[in-house]
Scaffold this active site. Structure first.
Site, PDB file in Angstrom:
ATOM      1  N   PHE A 141      37.092  41.942  39.972  1.00 13.50           N
ATOM      2  CA  PHE A 141      37.599  40.540  39.999  1.00 13.50           C
ATOM      3  C   PHE A 141      38.561  40.314  41.300  1.00 13.50           C
ATOM      4  O   PHE A 141      39.317  41.092  42.069  1.00 13.50           O
ATOM      5  CB  PHE A 141      38.922  40.732  39.044  1.00 13.50           C
ATOM      6  N   ASP A 226      39.750  44.713  48.630  1.00  9.82           N
ATOM      7  CA  ASP A 226      40.579  43.790  47.990  1.00  9.82           C
ATOM      8  C   ASP A 226      41.610  44.638  47.214  1.00  9.82           C
ATOM      9  O   ASP A 226      41.583  45.394  46.138  1.00  9.82           O
ATOM     10  CB  ASP A 226      39.781  43.131  46.628  1.00  9.82           C
ATOM     11  N   LYS A 255      49.824  39.691  45.263  1.00 12.94           N
ATOM     12  CA  LYS A 255      50.511  40.087  43.892  1.00 12.94           C
ATOM     13  C   LYS A 255      52.113  40.542  44.453  1.00 12.94           C
ATOM     14  O   LYS A 255      52.873  39.923  44.707  1.00 12.94           O
ATOM     15  CB  LYS A 255      49.696  40.961  43.160  1.00 12.94           C
TER      16      LYS A 255
HETATM   17  C1  LIG Z   1      45.051  39.194  41.013  1.00 10.52           C
HETATM   18  C2  LIG Z   1      43.835  39.510  41.491  1.00 10.52           C
HETATM   19  C3  LIG Z   1      43.229  38.440  42.454  1.00 10.52           C
HETATM   20  C4  LIG Z   1      43.651  37.011  42.393  1.00 10.52           C
HETATM   21  O1  LIG Z   1      44.697  36.658  42.855  1.00 10.52           O
HETATM   22  P1  LIG Z   1      45.205  35.218  42.450  1.00 10.52           P
HETATM   23  O2  LIG Z   1      46.805  35.429  43.230  1.00 10.52           O
HETATM   24  O3  LIG Z   1      45.464  35.069  41.127  1.00 10.52           O
HETATM   25  O4  LIG Z   1      44.495  34.118  42.883  1.00 10.52           O
HETATM   26  C5  LIG Z   1      42.291  38.820  43.387  1.00 10.52           C
HETATM   27  N1  LIG Z   1      41.764  40.125  43.305  1.00 10.52           N
HETATM   28  C6  LIG Z   1      42.550  41.288  42.427  1.00 10.52           C
HETATM   29  C7  LIG Z   1      41.937  42.539  42.469  1.00 10.52           C
HETATM   30  C8  LIG Z   1      43.166  40.775  41.929  1.00 10.52           C
HETATM   31  O5  LIG Z   1      44.187  41.594  40.904  1.00 10.52           O
END
Ligand SMILES: *Cc1c(COP(=O)(O)O)cnc(C)c1O
Length: 405
Positions: A141, A226, A255
């Site tokens: 994700f 990421d 986050k």
């Molecule tokens: C939450 C998340 C995202 C997206 O972040 P948003 O602030 O919701 O756009 C991208 N990568 C990872 C691994 C995430 O957990």
């Protein structure tokens, strides 16, 4: 109109918000540390942390102070003018990590969008216009813009929006030979979460990340981590790459970075960063003084031995409780993740029912998460009190009794 007088309830959500979420029936109105209260005054223990965001709990005094002080000083300058909080935060991040340069954005999606554009631009300008292939992983994700959702590995999120950005290949996570089979000199980047969050709380194996680093080096591709969910202390080090001894070329953070204030960052080496020039990319709000002041205060607290070393002890306390619940109810096939990103996979008898446990937990006064239909996810504050862990887990046990009973 009487709109101002009409009560705000859960039904209001369906009347005013696009139908993309299914929020809980209760509406939180107040939080302090790892406790939250709803409109009716019911109290909840928070093991969801706003999806791994409120890493210092709710309304941490140092963050409130930073927000208030900056709020009375300077809110916004745009990128036409820089600002002190952004430069201070950038310097802290560079001093603590592999990075030589940072670019601030507002969300995980935007940080990843930036990272992927940077990786493509680097490969195209330094190597060849055909070096555009991105290798990513099933169940990954990376956000919800069309580019990031296409790099993500769940077609149910990316289908139905017309043509996708091209030259993105997905292979199984933790499967190095699958990567080898598609890796070539046209590959510009391998994009990976060191711990897959939304995809089910699965940590990469050390051999996998090490192997990706070697493959990227062989093919002059960039390794992009990421760490939007796994970073900022979540796994007990400032960033999870530090556990593995594998250094990426680009890393994204969001986050927990702002502790609840929207802000994200793209970290890069000097060589990679220099592929961008004035006008290559940008954001109106990215790196605004309010966000960076709060993130700076959060950074100073998270990046300390007290907080980082506490993460593993707290994890052990969580896992002890989960094992005890498992012993009584025969519920989990696996308890996994790293630090305070904890996944508990449901046994076949309860497959697909993670949301049932989540709703039952809410009615027992506990906020938890799922990661897909089969995995319960816990992403509490990094400074959650021991007594809150015990109380929250007692409530979780009651929720489990309810669902299984
Ligand atoms: C939450 C998340 C995202 C997206 O972040 P948003 O602030 O919701 O756009 C991208 N990568 C990872 C691994 C995430 O957990």
């Amino acid at each position: 109109m009487a709109t101002e007088q009409t009560a705000i309830t859960r039904a209001t959500f369906d009347e005013v918000i696009l139908p993309v979420y299914a929020p809980a029936e209760f509406i939180p109105v107040k939080g302090k540390g790892s406790r939250v209260w709803d409109q009716q005054g019911n109290e909840y223990v928070d093991f969801a942390g706003g999806i791994a965001v409120t890493a210092l709990g709710h309304c941490h005094p140092a963050l409130v102070e930073a927000l208030k002080t900056q709020g009375e000083t300077l809110w916004h300058t745009s990128n036409v003018f820089t600002n002190e909080p952004a430069l201070r935060l950038g310097r802290k991040i560079i001093e603590a990590t592999f990075a030589d340069r940072v670019l601030f954005m507002n969300s995980g999606t935007e940080a990843n969008e930036t990272a992927f554009k940077l990786a493509r631009h680097y490969a195209i300008t330094r190597h060849s216009p055909y070096k555009t292939k991105i290798i990513a992983f099933h169940n990954a994700f990376h956000g919800r813009s069309l580019f990031t959702v296409s790099v993500g590995g769940q077609p149910k999120y990316s289908d139905g929006f017309g043509p996708k950005p091209a030259d993105i290949i997905h292979v199984p996570f933790n499967d190095l030979s699958a990567v080898k089979a598609v890796m070539d000199d046209h590959t510009c980047a391998v994009v990976v979460e060191p711990v897959q969050g939304e995809g089910g709380v699965t940590a990469a194996t050390p051999a996998f990340l090490q192997g990706l680093r070697e493959l990227c080096d062989q093919h002059q591709a960039l390794l992009v981590f990421d760490e939007v969910q796994s970073g900022m202390g979540r796994t007990g080090k400032l960033f999870t790459y530090m556990h593995y001894g594998v250094t990426p070329d680009i890393l994204t953070s969001a986050k927990a970075l702002g502790g609840g204030f929207p802000v994200s960052a793209v970290l890069a080496t000097q060589d990679v960063a220099s592929a961008f020039h004035v006008g290559s990319h940008g954001s109106t709000y990215g790196g605004n003084p309010l966000a960076c002041a709060v993130a700076g205060a959060a950074f100073d607290i998270i990046n300390t031995p007290e907080v980082l070393d506490g993460v593993n002890a707290k994890r052990e306390q969580f896992v002890r409780h989960l094992r005890a619940i498992d012993e009584q109810y025969d519920l989990f096939s696996d308890i996994r993740g790293m630090g305070l990103l904890i996944g508990a996979e449901l046994k076949p008898a309860y497959k697909g029912r993670a949301r049932d446990f989540l709703y039952a937990a809410a009615s027992e006064g506990l906020m938890v998460l799922n990661a897909g239909p089969d995995v319960m996810r816990f992403a509490p504050s990094l400074v959650v009190e021991s007594a809150d862990i015990d109380e929250g887990m007692a409530r979780f046990a009651k929720a489990v009794a309810r669902v299984t009973g």
